[in-house]
Structure formats: structure tokens, C-alpha cells
Design a protein around this motif. Structure first.
Motif, PDB file in Angstrom:
ATOM      1  N   ALA A 455       0.845  -1.213   0.000  1.00  0.00           N
ATOM      2  CA  ALA A 455       0.000   0.000   0.000  1.00  0.00           C
ATOM      3  C   ALA A 455       0.875   1.257   0.000  1.00  0.00           C
ATOM      4  CB  ALA A 455      -0.930  -0.006   1.209  1.00  0.00           C
ATOM      5  N   ASP A 456       2.005   1.210   0.683  1.00  0.00           N
ATOM      6  CA  ASP A 456       2.920   2.360   0.669  1.00  0.00           C
ATOM      7  C   ASP A 456       3.459   2.598  -0.744  1.00  0.00           C
ATOM      8  OD1 ASP A 456       2.651   2.881   3.344  1.00  0.00           O
ATOM      9  OD2 ASP A 456       4.474   1.806   3.944  1.00  0.00           O
ATOM     10  N   TRP A 457       3.786   1.508  -1.427  1.00  0.00           N
ATOM     11  CA  TRP A 457       4.329   1.632  -2.792  1.00  0.00           C
ATOM     12  C   TRP A 457       3.269   2.230  -3.726  1.00  0.00           C
ATOM     13  CZ3 TRP A 457       4.242   0.522  -7.942  1.00  0.00           C
ATOM     14  CH2 TRP A 457       5.461   0.592  -8.634  1.00  0.00           C
ATOM     15  N   VAL A 458       2.051   1.720  -3.591  1.00  0.00           N
ATOM     16  CA  VAL A 458       0.934   2.252  -4.392  1.00  0.00           C
ATOM     17  C   VAL A 458       0.760   3.740  -4.102  1.00  0.00           C
ATOM     18  CG1 VAL A 458      -1.601   2.207  -4.554  1.00  0.00           C
ATOM     19  CG2 VAL A 458      -0.303   0.071  -4.708  1.00  0.00           C
ATOM     20  N   THR A 459       0.823   4.102  -2.819  1.00  0.00           N
ATOM     21  CA  THR A 459       0.659   5.505  -2.429  1.00  0.00           C
ATOM     22  C   THR A 459       1.762   6.362  -3.048  1.00  0.00           C
ATOM     23  OG1 THR A 459      -0.241   4.698  -0.342  1.00  0.00           O
ATOM     24  CG2 THR A 459       0.349   7.041  -0.432  1.00  0.00           C
ATOM     25  N   GLY A 460       2.974   5.829  -3.048  1.00  0.00           N
ATOM     26  CA  GLY A 460       4.097   6.562  -3.629  1.00  0.00           C
ATOM     27  C   GLY A 460       3.869   6.837  -5.111  1.00  0.00           C
ATOM     28  N   LEU A 461       3.365   5.844  -5.820  1.00  0.00           N
ATOM     29  CA  LEU A 461       3.131   6.008  -7.253  1.00  0.00           C
ATOM     30  C   LEU A 461       2.002   7.017  -7.503  1.00  0.00           C
ATOM     31  CD1 LEU A 461       3.565   5.241 -10.208  1.00  0.00           C
ATOM     32  CD2 LEU A 461       2.099   3.241  -9.852  1.00  0.00           C
TER      33      LEU A 461
END
Ligand code: NA7
Length: 546
Positions: A455-461
Motif C-alpha cells: 500500500a505504501d508503494w501504491v501511495t508513492g506512485l
């Protein structure tokens, strides 16, 4: 497209307004994803089929449902305040405690105002003209959003067995996943359980305590190991709280995000006596240590695997009094750890009870369910209750149940017919702006640890896209092929790939799921994160951005 708090307020009060992001599912990943996207100031709507939050821990209310992960490694790590406030009651929490925890999180962070319950998503179509997703609910209502985030879990599409007559049974029957909220009483009742996976093992152990009579229909026995659960004392909770930083750091370092790290030694490096002592120690310790903290070669080397399997077979023979029953409970067609290891709390002793009978349906197959019970090839059994612990159409099943259409109306289900193809388990070429939290070909393991990262990676993108005014993010076909090839290569030599199970995409109750496939990344979480970090560095250059 607006990304302001004011718009967030307007969207949340007016369901016909478009959202910046739609999240499907309010389980462990969906809740956290909502929290993170809201932090960016996005308008977000979560659609959840159930009437409450929790996903897995909302649905699976069957007797005995509990963690096999240590509770204190399973909770969210993102909020120090939450870590300070929440006291776990048991080292391996039961479903009611976990559901309470996830409700506490939803309340604490005021998540419910963006969650629409009783809202099963049935279809999602990408519209190239508007670069947005059109999402349809079971009730026919439609909503659009720039980003579609799937947080639909890996084990959420439950499957009933394809046994004739299931619908004709006139007693009470239930799949463990759809267990009713009202307590089910077993006293004096004749109960059947079909299925002996991790769920069946927990259910059987609990139901056997009160059932008048319990009959277990087993197709494949499991290499179960003891859970060794215990209450957490206030002193222990204090120590856990003081050590959260170290606990989560350790989880980041291990293969499966558990606290258990693989022992660097080979099975054959030590003497037989040392080996036996090590395995006795692991067998006597709580949690997945015997699976995740064992010698480095037990899951790849046939001989090593045969030795640990033999150790566990001896345990079963010691614990089950009737040698004939013990033999039936010892797996013969797969080695220890090549399927998901069920952790148990007195499971084998259940078969020493006079009110429990084991039916091996490889010897006497079930012919049909009748109005009064179950008919096998050699007997007819009468039951008041039939429990189906028959598992899930795992990993891709929940995607298959939504009509997801990408560019040019291509169906995701069709695209994945021969197996999933993804970029990092998060993106799919041809499906722009669709982001999967814990999608196929991501790493599995201690779920919230991996889901928080995802979810953090998705948020970053999403943040990157917002900051640069991008409205279309997509994996390239080359990127998806390269990741898919890497995922397949990473599982080479692992013994689990030679075994039928949900981890290899097999579900004999679902058409098209009879061929083994690589469904998850086997390179371990540290490597997975490394690869994801590399993809995010340099402005996501491996993606097609517009
Ligand atoms: P699993 O592990 O997939 O187990 C399902 C069980 O049901 C397993 O024993 C199956 O036998 C049995 N099954 C399935 N269909 C049939 C039919 N038609 N007839 C008889 N027996 C059948 O699911 P669980 O819910 O236990 O666990 C899933 C995961 O959830 C678990 O690993 C945890 O991570 C949480 P089979 O083995 O296929 O012969």
C-alpha cells in the motif's frame, strides 16, 4: 480532477461524484490504503461487500478461527499511537479479537466515513477517453475514479465442493468463510466437516470439544505442527511494546515477514542427534518456527525434506492412539512444508476421542450429499450440521469474480487464463491506473507486513502521478513479462511447485484451475522490496506514464 480536502468532503457526501480513487475491500490492506490515500488529500471511496470492516477477519467467524502469525507481528506498524494503545490478549489472536482490533483501527482513524458497506463490486471498466475506471456494484449503481485499487485479499473467494446433492441437505450447512454471526451450537448434534486444510484443522479441533458426534471427511492429510498459543500477560505486553521497533525490523529482514528467520545451516551439516534436538525444540516452540525457521534446505532438498517429514510422522504416531488412524493422518503425497502448514492446538488428539470418526475419502469417496447427510461408497451417514472447510479459489479467484476490463475491453480473467502476469504483483499492462495491493505474483507471508509495504508503494506512485499531473500509469508489456519470468524463475527448485495446493493455483472445484501455476513471488520479501524500490527510483521509468 480535484485532490483537495474540500473535494474529499463533497465526494464523501455525494456518492454520485467521481472519486480520485476507488478501493475495493475494507480488510487489512484496504483500510490502510484508505488511510494513506486520504493523507494525500485524495477523494477516496472504499466499496466493501460485508457489513463491517475486517475482510478475512470479518468473514471467517468459524469456530477456532485464529492467527498463525504472532499477534504482535500482525498488527499495523504505521502508527506509534496505535501501537501504544492496543493490547493484544493472546500471542495468536482469535477472530473476535482481530475483528475488534480492525474495528478499533477504523474508528481511531475515522475510516468508516469513506467506506460504503453492503457494496459488492461486480464490474470495473477502464475508459481510455477519460483515463478513469467505471466501477459497478451488485445493485447496479456505478461510480468512476481515476485510480482503481484492488485490496481484495488472496483468500477471499470461497469455494464449495462440486459434490452432487449439496443443495438438497435439509439440516444446517455452512462454508467456514460464510459462518453466521449468531453462535452455532454443536451439543448433542451430529456434525460433519469436509476439508482438512488450515481452516478445517482449526474448526475440527474446536467443534470436537462440544459436538455430540463429529465425522471428518479427509481427502488429503496435512503436516500440522503445534501452535502453542498462550495469553499475553501485562508484563509481556509491556516488553512487546518496548520492542516493537526491533520486532518490525526483524520481520522486514526475514523471507516471509515473520519473526522466524531461516536457519542458515543445512540439515546435513549437523549430527542426527543435533538435528533431532533442533527439531524437538522447534516443535515445542510457538508459531511457524518449524516451517520458517528450519534448516535452509528442507524446502528444496528432497532428502532433507524426507527427514523432517519423518520427524513429523513420528509425532503423529505418538499422539494418535489408533495406529490405523495415525497412518491415515500422515501425508503420503507431499512433504512437510510444501503446502501451507496448519498450526494446531490438540488437533491430532481429537482423533482419540470416542465422539470423533475419521473418514478417508480417498478410500471411500463421497458419492453425494443427501437430504439427511452424506453417502460415501461404503456407508450412509446422517448429520444435523455439515461444515464445508473446502477452501478458496485463491489469489486470482477474487479478481475472476469481478468483470474487470482494461484497454479495448480486454478481460483480466481472459488475460490471466494461463496464469497471472503482473509487474511486481501491483500493475498489469493493458489495465492503466489499476493498482493491486497484494495482487498475484507479490510475495506472501505475514500478511499485514507485506500489505503495508504494498500500500505504501501504491501511495508513492499515486503521489508521483499527482505531483506531476499524470493521469495514466501503466505497466509495459515488457515489464510485466520480465517480472512474470522472474517470479517463475524464483520458484525453480522449490518442492512446493510439485504439489497441488492453493499455493500452486489448484482448486479442483473450479473450472480452469486444475493446472499448477506459479501464483506468488518466492524470492522473499527483502528481495521483493529491493526490486520495488528500484522500480520507484528514477521516476518509475519502467512504467508507461502519461
Ligand atoms: P485449503 O487449505 O485449500 O483446504 C481445503 C480443504 O478442503 C482441503 O483439505 C481439500 O482437500 C478439501 N476439499 C476441497 N474440495 C473438496 C471436495 N470436493 N471434497 C473433499 N474435500 C475437499 O483451504 P483452507 O480454508 O483450509 O485454508 C486456506 C488458507 O486460509 C490457509 O492456508 C490459511 O492461509 C488461511 P485437498 O487438500 O484439495 O485434497
Amino acid at each position: 480532477m480535484a485532490y483537495s480536502q474540500a473535494a474529499a468532503h463533497e465526494a464523501s457526501t455525494n456518492p454520485s461524484t467521481d472519486f480520485d480513487a476507488i478501493i475495493i475491500g475494507a480488510g487489512v490492506s484496504g483500510l490502510y490504503q484508505l488511510y494513506r490515500l486520504r493523507e494525500l488529500g485524495l477523494t477516496v471511496r472504499v466499496f466493501e461487500a460485508g457489513s463491517g470492516v475486517g475482510g478475512t477477519w470479518y468473514w471467517n467467524r468459524y469456530p477456532g478461527a485464529r492467527f498463525d502469525s504472532e499477534s504482535w507481528t500482525y498488527g499495523y506498524s504505521f502508527s506509534q499511537e496505535l501501537l501504544e494503545e492496543w493490547d493484544w490478549e493472546e500471542h495468536f489472536a482469535g477472530q473476535p479479537e482481530t475483528e475488534r482490533y480492525l474495528n478499533y483501527v477504523a474508528d481511531k482513524f475515522d475510516l468508516r466515513r469513506d467506506i460504503q458497506f453492503h457494496s459488492r463490486v461486480t464490474a470495473a471498466r477502464y475508459d481510455e477517453d477519460t483515463r478513469s475506471w467505471d466501477v459497478e456494484l451488485e445493485n447496479g449503481r456505478r461510480y468512476s475514479s481515476r485510480f482503481l485499487v484492488t485490496a481484495i485479499g488472496v483468500l477471499s473467494a470461497a469455494t464449495m465442493p462440486t459434490i452432487p446433492g449439496v443443495k438438497t441437505f435439509q439440516g444446517q450447512s455452512c462454508h467456514t468463510h460464510y459462518w453466521p454471526k449468531e453462535p452455532v451450537r454443536f451439543e448433542g448434534k451430529r456434525v460433519a466437516v469436509i476439508g482438512t486444510g488450515a481452516t478445517g484443522v482449526q474448526t475440527i479441533t474446536e467443534v470436537a470439544k462440544t459436538a455430540g458426534h463429529l465425522t471428518v471427511f479427509q481427502r488429503t492429510p496435512q503436516w500440522c505442527a503445534p501452535l502453542h498459543n498462550a495469553k499475553i500477560t501485562p508484563e509481556e505486553m509491556r516488553r512487546i511494546r518496548d520492542n516493537y521497533t526491533e520486532i518490525f525490523a526483524r520481520c522486514q529482514e526475514t523471507y516471509g515477514c515473520f519473526i522466524h528467520a531461516t536457519d542458515p545451516r543445512s540439515t546435513f551439516e549437523v549430527t542426527p542427534e543435533e538435528r533431532e534436538a533442533f527439531w524437538e525444540k522447534l516443535y515445542g516452540e510457538p508459531g511457524f518456527g518449524i516451517w520458517m525457521g528450519n534448516f535452509r534446505d528442507i524446502l528444496v532438498d528432497r532428502e532433507a525434506n524426507a527427514l523432517i517429514s519423518d520427524f513429523l510422522a513420528r509425532k503423529i504416531r505418538q499422539r494418535v492412539k489408533d495406529p490405523g488412524v495415525a497412518e491415515k493422518l500422515i501425508p503420503k503425497n507431499h512433504g512437510f512444508g510444501t503446502r501451507r502448514v496448519p498450526l494446531e492446538s490438540g488437533y491430532f488428539e481429537v482423533y482419540n476421542q470416542p465422539n470423533v470418526k475419521l473418514v478417508d475419502i480417498t478410500e471411500t469417496p463421497i458419492e453425494r450429499v443427501t437430504p439427511t447427510g452424506i453417502k460415501t461408497s461404503d456407508a450412509e451417514y446422517e448429520f444435523d450440521i455439515i461444515i464445508y472447510a473446502t477452501g478458496f479459489d485463491a489469489i486470482t479467484g477474487a479478481f475472476d469474480r469481478i468483470n474487470i476490463r482494461g484497454v479495448d475491453g480486454v478481460s483480466l480473467k481472459d488475460k490471466w487464463k494461463e496464469g497471472p502476469q503482473t509487474f511486481l504483483g501491483i500493475l498489469v499492462d493493458g489495465f492503466p491506473n489499476m493498482l493491486m495491493v497484494m495482487g498475484p505474483h507479490a510475495g506472501l507471508g505475514n500478511f499485514p507486513r507485506a500489505a503495508e509495504y504494498s500500500a505504501d508503494w501504491v501511495t508513492g506512485l499515486v503521489r508521483f502521478a499527482r505531483d506531476r499531473g499524470l493521469s495514466r500509469v501503466e505497466a509495459t508489456a515488457a515489464g510485466a513479462t520480465a517480472w512474470t519470468d522472474h517470479v517463475i524463475a524464483s520458484s525453480e527448485g522449490l518442492l512446493f511447485t510439485e504439489v497441488d495446493s492453493w499455493m500452486t493455483g489448484i482448486n479442483r472445484n473450479v473450472e480452469g484451475k486444475q493446472v499448477r501455476r506459479i501464483m506468488r513471488y518466492s524470492g522473499g520479501h527483502p528481495k521483493f522490496r529491493e526490486r520495488c524500490e528500484a522500480a520507484a527510483a528514477d521516476g518509475y521509468r519502467e512504467l508507461a506514464l502519461a
